[in-house]
Scaffold this motif. Structure first.
Motif, PDB file in Angstrom:
ATOM      1  N   ARG A 546       0.829  -1.211   0.000  1.00 27.05           N
ATOM      2  CA  ARG A 546       0.000   0.000   0.000  1.00 27.05           C
ATOM      3  C   ARG A 546       0.859   1.255   0.000  1.00 27.05           C
ATOM      4  NH1 ARG A 546      -4.251   0.837   4.853  1.00 27.05           N
ATOM      5  NH2 ARG A 546      -4.568   3.072   4.727  1.00 27.05           N
ATOM      6  N   ALA A 547       1.900   1.251   0.844  1.00 25.34           N
ATOM      7  CA  ALA A 547       2.765   2.426   0.907  1.00 25.34           C
ATOM      8  C   ALA A 547       3.485   2.635  -0.416  1.00 25.34           C
ATOM      9  CB  ALA A 547       3.771   2.273   2.043  1.00 25.34           C
ATOM     10  N   VAL A 548       3.951   1.530  -1.012  1.00 24.06           N
ATOM     11  CA  VAL A 548       4.667   1.658  -2.289  1.00 24.06           C
ATOM     12  C   VAL A 548       3.734   2.213  -3.356  1.00 24.06           C
ATOM     13  CG1 VAL A 548       5.607   0.279  -4.169  1.00 24.06           C
ATOM     14  CG2 VAL A 548       6.434  -0.066  -1.879  1.00 24.06           C
ATOM     15  N   ILE A 549       2.509   1.669  -3.406  1.00 26.55           N
ATOM     16  CA  ILE A 549       1.557   2.132  -4.412  1.00 26.55           C
ATOM     17  C   ILE A 549       1.243   3.602  -4.218  1.00 26.55           C
ATOM     18  CG2 ILE A 549      -0.848   1.960  -5.146  1.00 26.55           C
ATOM     19  CD1 ILE A 549      -0.684  -1.014  -4.686  1.00 26.55           C
ATOM     20  N   VAL A 550       0.943   3.979  -2.948  1.00 22.91           N
ATOM     21  CA  VAL A 550       0.582   5.368  -2.698  1.00 22.91           C
ATOM     22  C   VAL A 550       1.736   6.288  -3.064  1.00 22.91           C
ATOM     23  CG1 VAL A 550       0.139   7.020  -0.862  1.00 22.91           C
ATOM     24  CG2 VAL A 550      -1.152   4.922  -0.957  1.00 22.91           C
ATOM     25  N   ARG A 551       2.948   5.873  -2.728  1.00 24.06           N
ATOM     26  CA  ARG A 551       4.069   6.751  -2.988  1.00 24.06           C
ATOM     27  C   ARG A 551       4.310   6.927  -4.466  1.00 24.06           C
ATOM     28  NH1 ARG A 551       9.037   8.037  -0.693  1.00 24.06           N
ATOM     29  NH2 ARG A 551       7.909   8.292   1.248  1.00 24.06           N
ATOM     30  N   PHE A 552       4.314   5.791  -5.206  1.00 24.46           N
ATOM     31  CA  PHE A 552       4.750   5.913  -6.592  1.00 24.46           C
ATOM     32  C   PHE A 552       3.622   6.203  -7.567  1.00 24.46           C
ATOM     33  CE2 PHE A 552       9.001   5.503  -5.825  1.00 24.46           C
ATOM     34  CZ  PHE A 552       9.237   4.491  -4.915  1.00 24.46           C
ATOM     35  N   LEU A 553       2.418   5.759  -7.222  1.00 22.41           N
ATOM     36  CA  LEU A 553       1.307   6.006  -8.134  1.00 22.41           C
ATOM     37  C   LEU A 553       0.803   7.439  -7.993  1.00 22.41           C
ATOM     38  CD1 LEU A 553       0.599   3.748  -9.900  1.00 22.41           C
ATOM     39  CD2 LEU A 553      -1.451   3.322  -8.572  1.00 22.41           C
ATOM     40  N   ASN A 554       1.244   8.101  -6.920  1.00 21.21           N
ATOM     41  CA  ASN A 554       0.742   9.441  -6.660  1.00 21.21           C
ATOM     42  C   ASN A 554       1.100  10.417  -7.763  1.00 21.21           C
ATOM     43  OD1 ASN A 554      -0.781  11.029  -5.007  1.00 21.21           O
ATOM     44  ND2 ASN A 554       0.869  11.576  -3.625  1.00 21.21           N
ATOM     45  N   TYR A 555       2.220  10.094  -8.455  1.00 22.94           N
ATOM     46  CA  TYR A 555       2.665  11.029  -9.478  1.00 22.94           C
ATOM     47  C   TYR A 555       1.704  11.096 -10.641  1.00 22.94           C
ATOM     48  CZ  TYR A 555       7.037  10.949  -6.917  1.00 22.94           C
ATOM     49  OH  TYR A 555       7.972  11.050  -5.945  1.00 22.94           O
ATOM     50  N   CYS A 556       0.978   9.958 -10.854  1.00 24.94           N
ATOM     51  CA  CYS A 556       0.160   9.940 -12.060  1.00 24.94           C
ATOM     52  C   CYS A 556      -1.275   9.602 -11.732  1.00 24.94           C
ATOM     53  CB  CYS A 556       0.736   8.947 -13.063  1.00 24.94           C
ATOM     54  SG  CYS A 556       1.075   7.344 -12.321  1.00 24.94           S
ATOM     55  N   CYS A 613       9.067  -3.777  13.582  1.00 25.88           N
ATOM     56  CA  CYS A 613       9.765  -2.512  13.787  1.00 25.88           C
ATOM     57  C   CYS A 613      10.084  -1.876  12.444  1.00 25.88           C
ATOM     58  CB  CYS A 613      11.071  -2.719  14.552  1.00 25.88           C
ATOM     59  SG  CYS A 613      10.889  -2.533  16.315  1.00 25.88           S
ATOM     60  N   TRP A 614      10.609  -2.706  11.516  1.00 24.91           N
ATOM     61  CA  TRP A 614      10.925  -2.165  10.206  1.00 24.91           C
ATOM     62  C   TRP A 614       9.661  -1.650   9.523  1.00 24.91           C
ATOM     63  CZ3 TRP A 614       8.855  -4.359   5.743  1.00 24.91           C
ATOM     64  CH2 TRP A 614       9.258  -3.737   4.552  1.00 24.91           C
ATOM     65  N   ALA A 615       8.588  -2.468   9.585  1.00 24.27           N
ATOM     66  CA  ALA A 615       7.360  -2.107   8.878  1.00 24.27           C
ATOM     67  C   ALA A 615       6.782  -0.806   9.425  1.00 24.27           C
ATOM     68  CB  ALA A 615       6.325  -3.223   9.006  1.00 24.27           C
ATOM     69  N   VAL A 616       6.808  -0.660  10.737  1.00 23.97           N
ATOM     70  CA  VAL A 616       6.244   0.543  11.344  1.00 23.97           C
ATOM     71  C   VAL A 616       7.013   1.785  10.900  1.00 23.97           C
ATOM     72  CG1 VAL A 616       6.595   1.684  13.548  1.00 23.97           C
ATOM     73  CG2 VAL A 616       4.900  -0.051  13.354  1.00 23.97           C
ATOM     74  N   MET A 617       8.358   1.675  10.958  1.00 21.80           N
ATOM     75  CA  MET A 617       9.149   2.852  10.626  1.00 21.80           C
ATOM     76  C   MET A 617       9.068   3.170   9.144  1.00 21.80           C
ATOM     77  SD  MET A 617      10.515   3.906  13.418  1.00 21.80           S
ATOM     78  CE  MET A 617      12.084   4.701  13.259  1.00 21.80           C
ATOM     79  N   ALA A 618       8.976   2.111   8.303  1.00 18.15           N
ATOM     80  CA  ALA A 618       9.066   2.365   6.867  1.00 18.15           C
ATOM     81  C   ALA A 618       7.723   2.673   6.231  1.00 18.15           C
ATOM     82  CB  ALA A 618       9.687   1.152   6.169  1.00 18.15           C
ATOM     83  N   THR A 619       6.634   2.145   6.764  1.00 14.27           N
ATOM     84  CA  THR A 619       5.396   2.238   6.003  1.00 14.27           C
ATOM     85  C   THR A 619       4.243   2.892   6.739  1.00 14.27           C
ATOM     86  OG1 THR A 619       4.529   0.146   6.795  1.00 14.27           O
ATOM     87  CG2 THR A 619       5.954   0.068   4.883  1.00 14.27           C
ATOM     88  N   ASN A 620       4.373   3.129   8.036  1.00 13.65           N
ATOM     89  CA  ASN A 620       3.232   3.690   8.760  1.00 13.65           C
ATOM     90  C   ASN A 620       3.423   5.160   9.060  1.00 13.65           C
ATOM     91  OD1 ASN A 620       1.846   1.343   8.774  1.00 13.65           O
ATOM     92  ND2 ASN A 620       2.354   0.770  10.859  1.00 13.65           N
ATOM     93  N   VAL A 621       2.272   5.823   9.284  1.00 17.29           N
ATOM     94  CA  VAL A 621       2.338   7.207   9.734  1.00 17.29           C
ATOM     95  C   VAL A 621       1.768   7.280  11.134  1.00 17.29           C
ATOM     96  CG1 VAL A 621       2.258   8.361   7.523  1.00 17.29           C
ATOM     97  CG2 VAL A 621       0.147   7.583   8.567  1.00 17.29           C
ATOM     98  N   PRO A 622       2.157   8.314  11.883  1.00 11.51           N
ATOM     99  CA  PRO A 622       1.628   8.441  13.241  1.00 11.51           C
ATOM    100  C   PRO A 622       0.114   8.643  13.207  1.00 11.51           C
ATOM    101  CG  PRO A 622       3.474   9.907  12.924  1.00 11.51           C
ATOM    102  CD  PRO A 622       3.140   9.369  11.591  1.00 11.51           C
TER     103      PRO A 622
END
Lengths: 778, 185
Positions: A546-556, A613-622
């Motif tokens: 989800r994070a990858v899609i949101v980040r990269f698909l956001n451009y288009c 821990c990795w998932a929280v830091m890399a893909t979640n927002v507060p």
């Protein structure tokens, strides 16, 4: 003994003189103690020594000193006279002072003083204690006293070093602090809980492995020697297939992972290790240890939580003083926190300003009843679904041509239910229109009921299966005896030699019983493994992809993916904690039938820590709205305790009532599993213990014991009620006293020690404008 | 006996361990962090207790304090000169009081000092208004600010002088469910 003495100029004639007297007298006392003759550390009646001795003690000492001077002689050999001349009262007072100083040293870090003041006082107190502690020892007990003092110091130092070492050993502290500063303390509390679970599981793993698995591996019979340890002939061609292994059949089934592998020999190896007894004890001991640990943690948490205040008593004051999370170190989190605080204030202001809305009570009640009915229906539906699926899986067990889906149907359905139902409950709960905190509690309760219902339905279905297997066992027993007779008959017929004893039948040929314990163990292991897989996949897809899609698909994309739907995920604390709690419940239930399960769980928790821990830091927002359920630590611990009891029940039931399989496991051949304890008492313990236990098991003794416990509970209950009442009385008194002061409106010069300390912290400059002069006639 | 370090004598470390809630390793790490703030100012060797103070602006640039709305007040409270310049003693003192193992009572006392902006030993309405503006970054209207401050004083003030003394503050905070868990470093 170290003594710190300042060599400084005398401060004033009288004081110096007094000090000199003291030093003189004391140095003579010390000098005349046998074995410590001669000057040390610059003692001597004529040097200008002053020492930092706090004022009040001086008077005692001067009195002691004067009495000393009158009767002392500089180098006398009779020490006992001089020591006794320091009267008992003086000694007692001196000892009191020393004890007070020691207490000060122990609590100095709790005082709200400036560091410099603390250091000075600490040094003074330590010097005082060092100096006069030696002087207190008298007569024969003196050497022992000095030795005791030295040992206490060494012990304190050892304790301190050990504490230092222990804090250094706590793992993942940095990682958790990182998460804390980004996401606030509520998300970090999940990881702290995870770490605590890991510790507990590690201990359980140590018990199981050290006392059950390793002895069987090292001292028991090897694989292939007896029927229960060998793969049956029919299964051997496929025993190494990957698909069979992932189902925990084949070689996995006949390994140390499961109950069926263990032999029922009473003692094994040189050390005469009693494996069946150890197996039973470890099983019960795991529950006992877990219980102890959970209750101890609950008690500790209960201390920390403050008193119960009414929900609405200090709304605004609490929002002002306690809403900021001091652990936040990340700018984005801080921005979120500011926004959330502002929103929360605005909400409270609106609540305060407007009157109660004119709401339709009947409509609201109707909606709530409707919502509850819907949720009950879905809970019932999920329970039935699981029952149905378990029945189907029993039918599948008899067939061989199963697709992957059919083989794993049960686990998939259970995990899917766990994924789908909570959001469903949340949507239905919108109908109810509760305050968010109450809604959260309802939600947690419903998820808990869902998991519990699922687990117990699963268990009941499993027990049906067990009963079927037990029935089957009887017929298989007969069949295997028959086959054995046939084998011997064939052998004598074919060998033409009626004198030779036939070799025992090859282990893989012996007809096996259904071994229900191993089957149950396999079910639990499969459930746990599929739960792990589903959790990890969910994180991977639900958060990472989800994070990858949101980040990269956001451009288009047409709309802003990051701000609107779907945006980045938030860390679901309650879902994760509940998942952890229920996973632990399954481990507790299954560990008796599958000793390897605890090891699997340890690995799972370890990898979970790093992965999440990795998932929280890399893909979640507060979180946008930070909403902690108050006192939530004990809430989750309470859940864990409940689950512990609920998982204890099935295991104890099976130990007490179900007969063990006749040909597998450490209790095979016995009528009941706990018979092994009776055997041990009869055969291993001295005779009188056996009679002792039989007396203790007498109902005439047990019933009075139970009555006594009931009485004790009743007594403690009434005592605690009495305490609560006196608490209320005291609170009322305090309130009355405060009301009186309210009338007086006079607040200066408190004698409270705390207020005095506060004064000291002031830098002698008040920035408040001077108070206006009191108006006449006020 | 541990690593050989020359920053502090053993006696100094023992004294610090007695006076704070920190272990030996943590005190050394704190000194490292303190030095990082101003390496040219803070010497490596503290055995003779040099009288060095690090100014407020450098301390509040620490990541632990950077985002805190009350960072200036926190540092000022723990400084001896009241201006926010911390010696190492004050620095250690500050973190010891805020750390996880320090007791609630101690934190309450310091919290009261921190929130008392004009240092008159009371939390009056002026202090509360400043606090609220820092907490909400000025997003509330003046009427809302006044309303919230009035309500807060009304709730917590027990002796009726329309400002919060330490006793009022302590009574209110001791019942709060979130105070301890969110107020620690």
């Amino acid at each position: 003994m170290k003594c710190f003495f300042h060599f400084s100029e005398p401060s004033g004639p009288d004081v110096t003189h007094q000090h000199l007297n003291i030093i003189t007298s004391l140095s003579e006392v010390i000098q005349t103690i046998p074995g410590e003759r001669g000057p040390s550390a610059g003692y001597g009646p004529h040097s200008g020594i002053t020492c930092a001795v706090p004022e009040p003690v001086d008077q005692h000492l001067s009195r002691a000193g004067h009495m000393q001077l009158s009767s002392c002689s500089s180098d006398s050999g009779s020490d006992s006279d001089e020591e006794e001349s320091m009267s008992e009262g003086e000694m007692a007072r001196l000892m009191e002072e020393v004890e007070e100083k020691k207490k000060l040293i122990a609590t100095i870090r709790n005082k709200p003083w400036r560091m410099k003041r603390r250091l000075t006082h600490l040094r003074e107190a330590q010097e005082f204690v060092d100096k006069f502690e030696g002087a207190l020892g008298k007569g024969k007990g003196r050497k022992w006293y000095a030795y005791k003092v030295m040992m206490t110091k060494k012990w304190i130092k050892f304790q301190r070093d050990f504490e230092n070492f222990r804090t250094a050993c706590i793992p993942w502290e940095r990682k958790i602090k990182d998460v804390e500063s980004h996401f606030g303390s509520s998300v970090a509390s999940y990881f702290i809980f995870l770490r605590w679970m890991y510790g507990m599981n590690l201990v359980l793993f140590g018990f199981t492995f050290g006392l059950v698995v390793i002895p069987e591996v090292l001292m028991g019979l090897p694989y292939g020697s007896i029927p229960r340890k060998t793969v049956p002939r029919a299964e051997q061609p496929t025993a190494q297939d990957y698909s069979v292994l992932t189902d925990f059949n084949g070689f996995c089934k006949y390994s140390v992972l499961f109950y069926g592998y263990y032999n029922d020999q009473r003692t094994i190896g040189l050390l005469k290790f009693r494996l069946p007894l150890s197996y039973l004890m470890v099983g019960i001991g795991s529950f006992g240890y877990s219980l102890m640990v959970v209750i101890r943690t609950m008690a500790k948490n209960a201390d920390v939580g403050g008193g119960d205040g009414d929900e609405g008593e200090f709304t605004f004051a609490w929002k002002m003083f306690t809403s900021w999370d001091y652990l936040i170190g990340n700018a984005e989190t801080a921005d979120n926190k500011y926004a959330s605080i502002t929103t929360s204030f605005k909400e409270s202001i609106v609540d305060e300003q407007e009157n109660q809305k004119d709401e339709n009570i009947h409509l609201r009640r109707f909606l709530r009843v409707l919502a509850n009915v819907m949720i009950l229906c879905s809970l019932g539906g999920s329970g039935y679904l699981i029952y149905f699926v378990v029945k189907r899986s029993q039918e599948f067990a008899n067939r061989d041509d199963l697709s992957w889906y059919e083989k794993n149907e049960l686990e998939l359905i259970m995990s899917l239910l766990g994924l789908v139902c909570p959001p469903l409950f949340e949507t239905i709960a919108e109908l109810e229109d509760y305050h968010p905190r109450i809604a959260l509690k309802w939600q947690l309760g419903r998820i808990f009921a869902l998991f519990l219902g699922n687990l117990y339905t699963f268990l009941f279905a499993l027990f049906d299966e067990v009963n079927n297997k037990l029935v089957e066992e009887q017929s298989i027993k007969n069949a295997s005896i028959w086959a054995m007779k046939e084998y011997y008959a064939n052998f004598t017929r074919l060998s033409n030699d009626s004198e030779a004893t036939p070799p025992p039948m090859d282990p893989s040929d012996v007809i096996r019983g259904p071994c229900w314990e191993t089957a149950v163990g396999i079910e639990f292991v499969k459930l746990t493994v599929s739960d792990i897989q589903v959790t990890y996949l969910t994180i991977l897809i639900g958060d990472f992809a989800r994070a990858v899609i949101v980040r990269f698909l956001n451009y288009c994309w047409c709309w802003d993916l990051e701000a609107g739907f779907p945006s980045y995920g938030e860390f679901d604390i309650s879902g994760n904690v509940l998942g952890l709690v229920f996973n632990q419940g399954m481990i507790w239930m299954g560990a008796f039938y599958a000793p390897g399960l605890v090891g699997i769980n340890v690995l799972r928790l370890l990898s979970s820590m790093y992965y999440q821990c990795w998932a929280v830091m890399a893909t979640n927002v507060p979180h946008e709205r930070v909403f902690k359920a108050s006192k939530s630590n004990n809430f989750y611990m309470g859940l864990l305790l409940l689950i512990l009891f609920l998982s204890l029940l099935p295991v104890v039931y099976t130990i007490m009532t179900l007969p063990p399989s006749y040909d597998c496991g450490p209790f095979s051949g016995r009528a009941k599993m706990f018979d092994v304890i009776m055997e041990t008492i009869d055969l291993d313990l001295p005779a009188f213990m056996g009679t002792l236990f039989s007396y203790a098991a007498n109902p005439g003794l047990i019933i009075p014991a139970v009555l006594l416990m009931v009485l004790a509970i009743y007594y403690l209950n009434s005592v605690s009620e009495a305490y609560q009442n006196s608490n209320m009385e005291l609170k009322k008194k305090m309130q009355m006293a405060r009301d009186e002061e309210k009338n007086r409106r006079n607040n200066t010069d408190s004698t409270n020690q705390v207020m005095k300390d506060l004064e000291d912290l002031l830098p002698n400059r008040s920035l408040a404008p001077p108070a206006p002069p009191p108006e006449p006639g006020q | 006996m541990g690593n050989k370090q020359t920053t502090f004598t053993d006696e100094q470390l023992e004294a610090f361990q007695d006076c704070t809630f920190f272990t030996r390793k943590e005190i050394l790490r704190l000194h490292g962090r303190y030095r990082e703030l101003a390496p040219h100012l803070v010497p490596l060797d503290y055995t003779n207790n040099p009288d060095i103070r690090v100014p407020l602006t450098l301390i509040t640039s620490m990541p632990e304090l950077k985002e805190n709305p009350f960072r200036d007040r926190i540092v000022e409270t723990f400084s001896e000169d009241g201006q926010g310049n911390l010696s190492f003693n004050d620095f250690v003192d500050m973190f010891s009081a805020l750390c996880e193992t320090s007791p609630r009572e101690l934190k309450t006392i310091y919290a009261f000092k921190i929130y008392d902006f004009n240092r008159d030993n009371f939390i009056c309405k002026v202090d509360l208004e400043k606090m609220l503006n820092k907490l909400t970054k000025g997003e509330l209207t003046p009427e809302e600010v006044t309303l919230v401050c009035d309500k807060a004083v009304e709730e917590a003030d027990l002796d009726g002088d329309s400002k919060l003394s330490f006793a009022d503050f302590e009574n209110m905070v001791s019942k709060a469910p979130d105070f301890l868990s969110s107020g620690s470093t």
